[in-house]
Design an enzyme around this catalytic site. Sequence first.
Site, short mmCIF file in Angstrom:
data_model
loop_
_atom_site.label_atom_id
_atom_site.label_comp_id
_atom_site.label_asym_id
_atom_site.label_seq_id
_atom_site.Cartn_x
_atom_site.Cartn_y
_atom_site.Cartn_z
N TYR A 139 -1.31 26.81 -94.76
CA TYR A 139 -2.20 25.65 -94.79
C TYR A 139 -2.68 25.29 -93.39
O TYR A 139 -3.35 24.28 -93.21
CB TYR A 139 -1.49 24.44 -95.41
CG TYR A 139 -1.24 24.57 -96.90
CD1 TYR A 139 -2.30 24.58 -97.80
CD2 TYR A 139 0.05 24.68 -97.41
CE1 TYR A 139 -2.08 24.70 -99.17
CE2 TYR A 139 0.28 24.79 -98.78
CZ TYR A 139 -0.80 24.80 -99.65
OH TYR A 139 -0.57 24.91 -101.00
N TYR A 152 -5.64 21.05 -104.84
CA TYR A 152 -4.90 19.80 -104.58
C TYR A 152 -4.54 19.67 -103.10
O TYR A 152 -4.13 18.61 -102.65
CB TYR A 152 -3.62 19.75 -105.44
CG TYR A 152 -2.38 20.35 -104.81
CD1 TYR A 152 -2.15 21.72 -104.81
CD2 TYR A 152 -1.42 19.54 -104.20
CE1 TYR A 152 -1.02 22.27 -104.23
CE2 TYR A 152 -0.28 20.08 -103.62
CZ TYR A 152 -0.08 21.45 -103.63
OH TYR A 152 1.05 21.99 -103.04
N ARG A 153 -4.77 20.74 -102.34
CA ARG A 153 -4.33 20.79 -100.94
C ARG A 153 -5.00 22.04 -100.38
O ARG A 153 -5.18 23.02 -101.10
CB ARG A 153 -2.81 20.96 -100.98
CG ARG A 153 -2.08 21.02 -99.68
CD ARG A 153 -0.59 21.20 -100.01
NE ARG A 153 0.22 21.32 -98.83
CZ ARG A 153 1.50 21.68 -98.85
NH1 ARG A 153 2.10 21.93 -100.00
NH2 ARG A 153 2.19 21.75 -97.72
C1 LIG Z 1 6.47 31.84 -98.48
C2 LIG Z 1 6.03 30.41 -98.53
C3 LIG Z 1 6.32 29.64 -99.64
C4 LIG Z 1 5.90 28.31 -99.69
N1 LIG Z 1 6.27 27.57 -100.78
C5 LIG Z 1 5.94 26.26 -100.85
C6 LIG Z 1 6.36 25.48 -101.94
O1 LIG Z 1 7.11 25.93 -102.80
N2 LIG Z 1 5.95 24.18 -102.00
C7 LIG Z 1 5.19 23.62 -101.02
O2 LIG Z 1 4.87 22.44 -101.10
N3 LIG Z 1 4.79 24.35 -99.96
C8 LIG Z 1 5.15 25.65 -99.83
N4 LIG Z 1 4.76 26.38 -98.74
C9 LIG Z 1 3.88 25.75 -97.75
C10 LIG Z 1 4.60 25.03 -96.56
O3 LIG Z 1 5.32 25.98 -95.80
C11 LIG Z 1 5.51 23.88 -97.00
O4 LIG Z 1 4.78 22.92 -97.74
C12 LIG Z 1 6.21 23.14 -95.87
O5 LIG Z 1 7.16 22.24 -96.38
C13 LIG Z 1 5.22 22.35 -94.98
O6 LIG Z 1 5.72 22.29 -93.69
P1 LIG Z 1 6.58 21.07 -93.12
O7 LIG Z 1 7.49 20.61 -94.21
O8 LIG Z 1 7.18 21.54 -91.86
O9 LIG Z 1 5.49 19.94 -92.88
P2 LIG Z 1 4.63 19.68 -91.55
O10 LIG Z 1 3.98 20.95 -91.15
O11 LIG Z 1 5.44 18.98 -90.54
O12 LIG Z 1 3.58 18.63 -92.11
C14 LIG Z 1 2.57 18.99 -93.01
C15 LIG Z 1 1.32 18.16 -92.71
O13 LIG Z 1 1.56 16.80 -93.02
C16 LIG Z 1 0.98 15.95 -92.02
N5 LIG Z 1 2.08 15.24 -91.34
C17 LIG Z 1 3.28 15.77 -91.03
N6 LIG Z 1 4.06 14.86 -90.47
C18 LIG Z 1 3.36 13.72 -90.41
C19 LIG Z 1 3.68 12.42 -89.97
N7 LIG Z 1 4.87 12.14 -89.49
N8 LIG Z 1 2.73 11.45 -90.05
C20 LIG Z 1 1.51 11.73 -90.56
N9 LIG Z 1 1.16 12.96 -91.02
C21 LIG Z 1 2.08 13.95 -90.96
C22 LIG Z 1 0.21 16.84 -91.08
O14 LIG Z 1 -1.13 16.90 -91.51
C23 LIG Z 1 0.88 18.19 -91.26
O15 LIG Z 1 0.01 19.27 -91.02
C24 LIG Z 1 5.15 27.73 -98.64
C25 LIG Z 1 4.86 28.52 -97.52
C26 LIG Z 1 5.30 29.84 -97.48
C27 LIG Z 1 4.99 30.65 -96.27
#
Ligand SMILES: Cc1cc2nc3c(=O)[nH]c(=O)nc-3n(C[C@H](O)[C@H](O)[C@H](O)COP(=O)(O)OP(=O)(O)OC[C@H]3O[C@@H](n4cnc5c(N)ncnc54)[C@H](O)[C@@H]3O)c2cc1C
Length: 516
Positions: A95, A472-473
Amino acid sequence: MMTNKYLALPPGISEANFDLAIAEFTAILGADRVLISEDLLKPYTKIMIAEPTEKHDPSAALIATEVAEVQKILKVCNKYRVPIWTISTGRNFGYGSAAPASRGQVILDLHRMNRIINVDPVMGTALLEPGVTYQQLTDYLKDNKIPLWLSCPAPSAIAGPVGNTLDRGVGYTPYGEHFMMQCGMEVVMANGEILRTGMGAIENTTAWQVFKWGYGPYLDGLFTQSNYGVVTKLGTWLMPAPPAYKPFCIRYENETDIHDIVETLRPLRMANIIPNAMVFASAIWEAAALFPRTKYYTGKGATPDSVLRDMIKAEKLGAWNVYAALYGTKEQIAVNWDIITNVVKASGKGLIITEEEAGDTQPFKYRAALMRGDMTLQEFGLYRWRGGGGSMWFAPVAQARGAETLKQMELAKSILNEHGLDYVAEFIVGMRDLHHIVDVLFDREDPVETAAAYACFDKLLSEFAKRGYAVYRVNTAFMDKTAALYGSTKQDIERSIKHALDPNGILAPGKSGIYL
Ligand SMILES: Cc1cc2nc3c(=O)[nH]c(=O)nc-3n(C[C@H](O)[C@H](O)[C@H](O)COP(=O)(O)OP(=O)(O)OC[C@H]3O[C@@H](n4cnc5c(N)ncnc54)[C@H](O)[C@@H]3O)c2cc1C
């Protein structure tokens, strides 16, 4: 623009002015938490999307550890008009990863703000800082012998509940729709004020993590997938560990069975007989957990259907593979298991596989782990399938109706194949919808394939929109286009809110296509 000192500069800001902003950030955080060298910024520049890395290079990264630091940082940003892109654990792979939507934004990295402020074992609630990882929370629950389960996305261990929930991500337990299970936030607004949502606005609140709505307009949604504030605390509900757990798989032979799968299982989901965010995984998604595509195909372009059929047969995979689970007492599970097996038998399709039958085999094992919120990184096998590190999630929403899923599958597959790419997908089942999650996998080291992936994604968005479907995203390369598809009225309102809450437009310009 790259300068001698900076990898990029925020748009419209001279190097001299940026020097002044950096000096003020350094006075707040100390030099070791203000990152500007290309080397130190590497973790923020590694993207998987089909755009040049330079388009998303940050100008700096700031590591905050306290709410007061965030407030001071925003003050400096307002003073110099420095745009700031907030991340929590920064694992938004596919994303946009940790990189900003546009070149030159400063990253506000909150991963070291990682206190588990409170876990209430009786109420099953947690209040967390943005840097808390799922691994950390799991360890905390285990160390303190608290019988609560997490719901995590597939990158579990290394990602975190705050970032995932703020991007409205999903997991696989009955608590899999994470924003639905979120309760209360603390947000630093662009002007430095601190908002506590829901019951959190009451002094000495006792119900912040147990009642979502508070009083008056419900505000929490404003801070998800948006750029209206920096969330510094987030409440979430955790599931009481059930006395018994029964994961299972149902394997289906044909691609077109997706129609009957949905029609057979939707009533069970809506009646909560299957309580979790179950998944229908396509053949390649299953295969990628086990081997690269070169095992069956070394040619260019999309994997031919005949090869896929051979692979499915040889590896005993399903064309669709349903993963679901039952939770509760043994007696409850036995009753629901009878209902499910009878319904599936009556449908005349689908081979049911239990945990005992699957044994220690993948992908069953990691799916069973995910559906109980355990840590696993097995799903990263997806990137072995094609190699080259390119991935963009195309995630349209479908009604949980067989005809709709079949239509979406056929459309997505034909567009992907037309661009030489494979249909690698899963449907994650919500209460009445399906998140149709397609991993647009490509070799990012191959410019031709990268261009094809970009064009493919663009076409997927447009063609789906023509038929009334939308994602949705979405990743940072396609946020503007997606916002436009949702229409100008929504965009105008979002812009008005932006003007009111962030009049200098310092917070994450371009997130979800929202600008000043
Ligand atoms: C193999 C694989 C499988 C995956 N499977 C899933 C899955 O099952 N479900 C799913 O949902 N995703 C999935 N993902 C996508 C993603 O990796 C996850 O959603 C992951 O949890 C997002 O990264 P993060 O939790 O570190 O959030 P972050 O990268 O920290 O945050 C995500 C976004 O939220 C906003 N944000 C973050 N923190 C703040 C804050 N404090 N205040 C305001 N805005 C903020 C920003 O826009 C940021 O870009 C997958 C990815 C891969 C590679």
